[in-house]
Structure formats: C-alpha cells, structure tokens
Design a protein around this motif. Structure first.
Motif, PDB file in Angstrom:
ATOM      1  N   GLU A   1      21.080 -30.689  32.452  1.00 46.79           N
ATOM      2  CA  GLU A   1      22.456 -30.418  32.032  1.00 46.79           C
ATOM      3  C   GLU A   1      22.508 -29.001  31.471  1.00 46.79           C
ATOM      4  OE1 GLU A   1      24.515 -34.188  30.242  1.00 46.79           O
ATOM      5  OE2 GLU A   1      22.434 -34.168  29.557  1.00 46.79           O
ATOM      6  N   GLU A   2      23.372 -28.166  32.025  1.00 44.69           N
ATOM      7  CA  GLU A   2      23.419 -26.757  31.629  1.00 44.69           C
ATOM      8  C   GLU A   2      23.751 -26.574  30.160  1.00 44.69           C
ATOM      9  OE1 GLU A   2      25.984 -24.478  34.135  1.00 44.69           O
ATOM     10  OE2 GLU A   2      24.531 -24.440  35.790  1.00 44.69           O
TER      11      GLU A   2
ATOM     12  N   GLY B   1      21.670 -38.701  30.955  1.00 44.76           N
ATOM     13  CA  GLY B   1      22.015 -37.491  30.227  1.00 44.76           C
ATOM     14  C   GLY B   1      21.734 -37.608  28.747  1.00 44.76           C
TER      15      GLY B   1
ATOM     16  N   VAL C   1      25.361 -29.036  26.622  1.00 46.31           N
ATOM     17  CA  VAL C   1      26.125 -30.089  25.957  1.00 46.31           C
ATOM     18  C   VAL C   1      26.600 -29.507  24.632  1.00 46.31           C
ATOM     19  CG1 VAL C   1      26.080 -32.450  25.066  1.00 46.31           C
ATOM     20  CG2 VAL C   1      24.627 -31.812  27.021  1.00 46.31           C
TER      21      VAL C   1
END
Length: 294
Positions: free
Chosen positions: A219-220, A281, A222
């Motif tokens: 995930e780039e 995630g 959060v």
C-alpha cells in the motif's frame, strides 16, 4: 542456494526462513541464544550461534553460504546511533567475505525522508550524503567494493500482532489514553503484510541484481488519521488532532516519524521481480489486533 540470514528469529526473519525453505533453499540462521537456535532448527534450518556485534560469527556465516540476507538490527531506540553503528560494522564484515564473488548480499533499510511531503518515493531515488538519519545500511552496502549488494526498503510491515513503528505507537496511545495525529492527519505511511515481504526477500536474493533498491510496499500510503481512528476504535480510546509542535511531547522519539509523509511506490520492484502482494491491508490487520497487541 544456501542462504545465511541474520535476524532469523525475528518478526520478518522467521517467515523469510520459512519461505526460503519452502522454495527449496537451505538456510543458515544466526541465533543469539540456545532458545533462538532451537527455534531456527524447528523451522528446518541450521543455526549458527553469534550476534551482530560478533563480527567473526558474521564472517563465518557468510563464508559458509551462497547468499546473505541481513535482517538483524539492534532495536535500542534509547541509543539509536549505537545500533546504527553496530549495523554498519556488521554489513562491512559481511561484505569483506563476499567481495570478489557473485554471492549476493541484501540489506534492510527504510523509506522515511526519501520523498518530499506530498510526493511518492520511488526505487530510483538515492539517499543523499546529508541524509538526516543515522542508519546507513543501504549506503554502506551499496558502497562495498566488489560485492553484489542490494537494499530492501521496508514500510510498516504488519500482521495482527505487529505493525512496524505502529506497534510502539500503540503503546504511546495506551499510555496517553488518546490516539493522536498531527494536523489534518493526511501524512501517509506505506505498508505491507509480513508474508508478502518475506516472499519479496526471497525473490530479490534469487534475482540478485547488483546495486538494486527494492520497495517492499503493498500500500503506497495509509493516512495517519485512518491509522489513529482505527486503533482508537479497536482500543476504545478517543481520537484527536494535535498541533505539529506538540509531536515530541506526545510521541517522544516517534515524534519525527509521526510527522513524516512517507508514501512510496513499488511499481519497479513488482515489475522487476514479479512480486504481487496478496496479504491483507494495514487497516484490516489493525481492525483485528490480537489480545496481546491490545
């Protein structure tokens, strides 16, 4: 290959060892204690007693192997500079054995401070000589003469028990009784599930690209607000915004990290190594924190 793994009993090291063995490799794992040695043996690997400060043991492990994955690090935040110096010396010791051969070395670094706020860090960004962090794992490894070295830049590596820097962040929240974020909380931390990261280390050591920089990012980014709000719901704590100038007072040594926007891409890594993360995630894992993490 026969792969020497430092930090073999750690949060990331253990699944790395399992993944390597499942793929048909042999593993020699460093253990600081009899308990650690037994844990490594139970995984089907061979244990080598030693430590990051015992440079002879590092050289012995590297000499007996076809490749080295350096995951070990002394996580003493009260004396971080010393931990970083131990790491630098360990990498140089490993490199002294591997120099002049095709045997690969992959070391571990991070993503903090690589990109400017609002930007996304990429693999082709290099670390400048005046980089403000004392940890120099990547710089040390890629400067080794005659060594087939590469660097793995880690995000917040997670499962329902541990989540990188978020684990000590949760401890701060529990102590303060409130889950805080800075300003609008839109600064971002990248993340990846621990099993996806373990697989990426294996792919990287099998590919053995010299001077490569990989991003173990699923995930780039959060947002810190989403992280704080999720933890607040899970721990039943209030959530609030605080001013940036309050960061050090509230977060302590985590204050600098709490302010960073650390978004990062792994597009090049995925393309070069054929890596496709499949794990849950970060928010999903935070929503199901196990009892020991609450």
């Amino acid at each position: 290959m026969r792969v020497f793994v430092t930090g073999a009993t750690g949060f990331i090291g253990t699944p790395v060892v399992k993944d390597l063995i499942a793929a048909g490799h042999q593993v020699l794992g460093m253990a600081r204690s009899d308990e650690g040695a037994n844990a490594i043996s139970a995984l089907g690997a061979e244990a080598l007693r030693g430590s990051l400060e015992d440079l002879d043991s590092l050289r012995k492990g590297a000499s007996a192997s076809d490749a080295v994955i350096h995951l070990g690090f002394v996580h003493d935040w009260s004396n971080f500079a010393k931990s970083c110096e131990i790491d630098r010396c360990a990498i140089e010791a490993l490199g002294s054995v591997l120099a002049g051969s095709d045997r690969p070395l992959i070391v571990t670094g991070g993503l903090a401070g690589l990109a400017k706020p609002g930007e996304i860090a990429t693999e082709d960004q290099t670390i400048s000589p005046d980089f403000p962090f004392p940890r120099v794992s990547e710089q040390t490894a890629l400067a080794l003469n005659g060594v087939r070295a590469s660097a793995m830049r880690l995000p917040q590596v997670h499962d329902p028990v541990r989540q990188g820097l978020i684990t000590p962040l949760i401890a701060v929240y529990r102590e303060k009784g409130v889950c805080a974020y800075l300003g609008d909380g839109q600064n971002r931390w990248p993340a990846a599930h621990v099993l996806d990261v373990a697989r990426l280390y294996r792919l990287a050591i099998e590919k053995a690209e010299p001077n490569a920089r990989y991003h173990a990012v699923a995930e780039e980014g959060v947002s810190m607000r989403d992280i704080a709000e999720t933890i607040g719901r899970r721990l039943k704590l209030p959530v609030k915004s605080i001013a940036p100038q309050e960061a050090q007072a509230f977060f302590g040594w985590l204050g600098t990290f709490a302010a960073y926007d650390m978004a990062a891409s792994s597009e090049q890594t995925r393309r070069r190594l054929g890596w496709q993360p499949t794990g849950p995630g970060l928010i999903a894992d935070l929503e199901r924190l196990v009892d020991s993490a609450q």
